[in-house]
Motif scaffolding. Sequence first.
Motif: not given
Length: 214
Positions: A117-125
């Motif tokens: 699983v890859v986690d894109d963080l924040g609104k921007s990713g």
Amino acid sequence: MQSIYHRALGEEFHNLHPEMQKKYGLTSKQNLMILGQGKMTEIRGTHPLVRPFLTFLAKDNIVFAERGKDVPFTLENYAYEDEKGRETVSWIRRFFFPFAIRGFDAAMHYDEEKQAVVDDLGKSGSLKTELKLHVTPEGGLFMESEDMSWQEKWNVSGPTTSVYEHYDEQEEAYRVHVHVEHPVLGTMLMYEGAVHTEFLPMTYNNIPARGILE
């Protein structure tokens, strides 16, 4: 259809508590969203002199400077297919402080090549990290980030995020503990509390842009 967490855990997924399986088994085919509401009993971490420098990250809904106890909290999970056709689950967290509302957002997908699983963080990713998943003996789920990168171009020696969640049958709530630790600065953010959750019908129009609320 298996959820992204089921695919990452394999047969270990069935060792989760049934209510955890229900939550982490969510897929876009179900046309449901998860709405969680509760309180974080305590939000702490980061030396007071360092907290003003978290303002930049707070704008992207990653880390914030506010601290407190018994902070009202909401969580929205949407399962959807992103612009690349990948099964994705958004995590939209809101913390309601007396003078500010802060966010800690992410969009997670399963990477076929990395089998993780890859986690894109924040609104921007812009910040991305892989997650290691493990089922605990009591049927809870432990997730820990590793190999962080910025815009998929540069490796970043950034903080490690660990998330532990289990279902409390007596309270009929999910109990969560989150710890964000930087290798130099130490604990940047730590919070824990209980969240009561309901599953609600969802249509395509309910899904915010990129799965993350602005």
